[in-house]
Design a protein around this motif. Structure first.
Motif, PDB file in Angstrom:
ATOM      1  N   LEU A  84     -10.975   3.493  12.012  1.00 46.85           N
ATOM      2  CA  LEU A  84     -11.734   3.331  10.769  1.00 46.85           C
ATOM      3  C   LEU A  84     -11.737   1.898  10.257  1.00 46.85           C
ATOM      4  O   LEU A  84     -12.241   1.638   9.167  1.00 46.85           O
ATOM      5  CB  LEU A  84     -11.152   4.250   9.680  1.00 46.85           C
ATOM      6  N   GLY A  85     -11.157   0.971  11.026  1.00 46.51           N
ATOM      7  CA  GLY A  85     -11.111  -0.408  10.560  1.00 46.51           C
ATOM      8  C   GLY A  85      -9.876  -0.679   9.720  1.00 46.51           C
ATOM      9  O   GLY A  85      -9.001   0.176   9.548  1.00 46.51           O
ATOM     10  N   THR A  86      -9.818  -1.879   9.163  1.00 43.59           N
ATOM     11  CA  THR A  86      -8.666  -2.303   8.367  1.00 43.59           C
ATOM     12  C   THR A  86      -8.951  -2.136   6.881  1.00 43.59           C
ATOM     13  O   THR A  86     -10.054  -2.418   6.418  1.00 43.59           O
ATOM     14  CB  THR A  86      -8.319  -3.770   8.661  1.00 43.59           C
ATOM     15  N   ALA A  87      -7.925  -1.683   6.141  1.00 41.21           N
ATOM     16  CA  ALA A  87      -8.098  -1.472   4.699  1.00 41.21           C
ATOM     17  C   ALA A  87      -6.744  -1.633   4.005  1.00 41.21           C
ATOM     18  O   ALA A  87      -5.691  -1.440   4.619  1.00 41.21           O
ATOM     19  CB  ALA A  87      -8.669  -0.081   4.428  1.00 41.21           C
ATOM     20  N   PRO A  88      -6.756  -1.986   2.719  1.00 39.78           N
ATOM     21  CA  PRO A  88      -5.490  -2.093   1.977  1.00 39.78           C
ATOM     22  C   PRO A  88      -4.917  -0.706   1.683  1.00 39.78           C
ATOM     23  O   PRO A  88      -5.652   0.219   1.365  1.00 39.78           O
ATOM     24  CB  PRO A  88      -5.908  -2.812   0.685  1.00 39.78           C
ATOM     25  N   VAL A  89      -3.604  -0.574   1.821  1.00 37.81           N
ATOM     26  CA  VAL A  89      -2.929   0.686   1.520  1.00 37.81           C
ATOM     27  C   VAL A  89      -1.669   0.384   0.716  1.00 37.81           C
ATOM     28  O   VAL A  89      -1.188  -0.755   0.682  1.00 37.81           O
ATOM     29  CB  VAL A  89      -2.545   1.450   2.808  1.00 37.81           C
ATOM     30  N   TYR A  90      -1.143   1.417   0.068  1.00 38.54           N
ATOM     31  CA  TYR A  90       0.092   1.298  -0.701  1.00 38.54           C
ATOM     32  C   TYR A  90       1.208   1.997   0.061  1.00 38.54           C
ATOM     33  O   TYR A  90       1.101   3.177   0.398  1.00 38.54           O
ATOM     34  CB  TYR A  90      -0.099   1.896  -2.098  1.00 38.54           C
ATOM     35  N   TRP A  91       2.258   1.253   0.321  1.00 33.31           N
ATOM     36  CA  TRP A  91       3.331   1.699   1.203  1.00 33.31           C
ATOM     37  C   TRP A  91       4.589   2.006   0.401  1.00 33.31           C
ATOM     38  O   TRP A  91       5.146   1.122  -0.255  1.00 33.31           O
ATOM     39  CB  TRP A  91       3.607   0.605   2.232  1.00 33.31           C
ATOM     40  N   VAL A  92       5.021   3.245   0.452  1.00 35.49           N
ATOM     41  CA  VAL A  92       6.297   3.628  -0.148  1.00 35.49           C
ATOM     42  C   VAL A  92       7.345   3.493   0.943  1.00 35.49           C
ATOM     43  O   VAL A  92       7.268   4.167   1.986  1.00 35.49           O
ATOM     44  CB  VAL A  92       6.257   5.066  -0.703  1.00 35.49           C
ATOM     45  N   ASN A 138      -4.549   5.111  -2.677  1.00 35.89           N
ATOM     46  CA  ASN A 138      -4.635   4.633  -4.058  1.00 35.89           C
ATOM     47  C   ASN A 138      -3.254   4.605  -4.690  1.00 35.89           C
ATOM     48  O   ASN A 138      -2.349   5.365  -4.313  1.00 35.89           O
ATOM     49  CB  ASN A 138      -5.608   5.480  -4.889  1.00 35.89           C
ATOM     50  N   ILE A 139      -3.083   3.717  -5.660  1.00 34.17           N
ATOM     51  CA  ILE A 139      -1.784   3.451  -6.267  1.00 34.17           C
ATOM     52  C   ILE A 139      -1.245   4.662  -7.029  1.00 34.17           C
ATOM     53  O   ILE A 139      -0.030   4.876  -7.081  1.00 34.17           O
ATOM     54  CB  ILE A 139      -1.879   2.206  -7.200  1.00 34.17           C
ATOM     55  N   ALA A 157      13.812   2.995  -2.850  1.00 32.59           N
ATOM     56  CA  ALA A 157      12.421   2.958  -2.383  1.00 32.59           C
ATOM     57  C   ALA A 157      11.550   2.168  -3.345  1.00 32.59           C
ATOM     58  O   ALA A 157      11.751   2.190  -4.566  1.00 32.59           O
ATOM     59  CB  ALA A 157      11.880   4.370  -2.222  1.00 32.59           C
ATOM     60  N   ILE A 158      10.566   1.468  -2.796  1.00 28.83           N
ATOM     61  CA  ILE A 158       9.634   0.674  -3.598  1.00 28.83           C
ATOM     62  C   ILE A 158       8.210   0.885  -3.060  1.00 28.83           C
ATOM     63  O   ILE A 158       8.012   1.505  -2.022  1.00 28.83           O
ATOM     64  CB  ILE A 158       9.971  -0.829  -3.569  1.00 28.83           C
ATOM     65  N   ILE A 159       7.236   0.334  -3.780  1.00 31.92           N
ATOM     66  CA  ILE A 159       5.838   0.373  -3.345  1.00 31.92           C
ATOM     67  C   ILE A 159       5.396  -1.037  -2.983  1.00 31.92           C
ATOM     68  O   ILE A 159       5.609  -1.982  -3.749  1.00 31.92           O
ATOM     69  CB  ILE A 159       4.916   0.925  -4.448  1.00 31.92           C
ATOM     70  N   GLY A 160       4.780  -1.173  -1.823  1.00 38.67           N
ATOM     71  CA  GLY A 160       4.240  -2.460  -1.395  1.00 38.67           C
ATOM     72  C   GLY A 160       2.807  -2.294  -0.918  1.00 38.67           C
ATOM     73  O   GLY A 160       2.407  -1.211  -0.483  1.00 38.67           O
ATOM     74  N   ALA A 161       2.022  -3.356  -1.006  1.00 39.73           N
ATOM     75  CA  ALA A 161       0.626  -3.315  -0.548  1.00 39.73           C
ATOM     76  C   ALA A 161       0.522  -4.016   0.804  1.00 39.73           C
ATOM     77  O   ALA A 161       1.100  -5.086   1.011  1.00 39.73           O
ATOM     78  CB  ALA A 161      -0.276  -3.998  -1.567  1.00 39.73           C
ATOM     79  N   ARG A 162      -0.219  -3.375   1.717  1.00 43.04           N
ATOM     80  CA  ARG A 162      -0.411  -3.957   3.050  1.00 43.04           C
ATOM     81  C   ARG A 162      -1.838  -3.701   3.526  1.00 43.04           C
ATOM     82  O   ARG A 162      -2.474  -2.737   3.098  1.00 43.04           O
ATOM     83  CB  ARG A 162       0.576  -3.351   4.057  1.00 43.04           C
TER      84      ARG A 162
END
Length: 202
Positions: A84-92, A138-139, A157-162
């Motif tokens: 599906l290509g590259t997209a921003p995600v939120y990583w726990v 989504n966040i 645990a934390i949330i990061g964007a990648r």
């Protein structure tokens, strides 16, 4: 004689009328109902729109765990992976630990807290020995998941964007037992979505 004359006249008129009404080629058109089977065959020959099950969306970091889960449910040859290509995600996640041993110790703690959905990052990137717990589009979903982890006692645990490559899995015209297996797969991956859609042409 008069009676015979009128009888012959009537026969001639009847024959002339028959000749005028008979269609060219010598055969009458078949009644409408005789054409119905041909129409039905034509309709059956037309391709029907297939229904697919779409399961996603996932990121490249999940591919190894996804492959293992799909194999465990015996769906290897029944689902197709689509990029599906590259997209921003939120990583726990839990940030990288000092070593593999420390990461495994942390995973043992998570298991004792009743948490089973996690993987250790094992590569040469800066994320090596981090513990991945879920990716979200989504966040709000990421924050809700993190809050649920906090209630269970997870504090690190934390949330990061990648920005990551995303994929989905597609099952074409699934049977009932296959749909049930994919529902169980969905439950194993929090945040994933299972939906029906019209199959794309291949």
């Amino acid at each position: 004689m008069r009676t015979l004359f009128f009888l012959l006249l009537f026969v001639n008129l009847a024959f002339a009328t028959y000749i005028q009404l008979e269609p060219a080629g010598g055969s009458a058109a078949p009644p409408a109902w005789e054409l119905q089977p041909e129409k039905i065959k034509l309709l059956q020959a037309l391709p029907a729109s297939a229904t697919c099950l779409e399961w996603g969306t996932f990121v490249e970091a999940d591919l190894e765990r996804l492959a293992a889960a799909i194999a465990a449910h015996e769906l290897d040859d029944k689902v197709t992976r689509q990029e599906l290509g590259t997209a921003p995600v939120y990583w726990v996640h839990i940030p990288p630990l000092r070593s593999k041993r420390h990461a495994e110790r942390k995973m043992g703690e998570l298991k004792r807290l009743g948490i089973t959905h996690y993987t250790r990052v094992d590569d040469t990137s800066k994320w090596n020995n981090a513990i991945s717990m879920g990716f979200f589009e989504n966040i709000e979903d990421a924050q809700a998941f993190l809050a649920a982890l906090r209630k269970k006692g997870v504090r690190s645990a934390i949330i990061g964007a990648r920005n990551l490559k995303q994929v989905k899995y597609v099952a074409r015209s699934p049977e009932e037992n296959m749909s049930a297996k994919m529902m169980r797969l969905k439950e194993e991956f929090p945040g994933s979505e299972l939906k029906t859609a019209k199959c794309a042409n291949t």
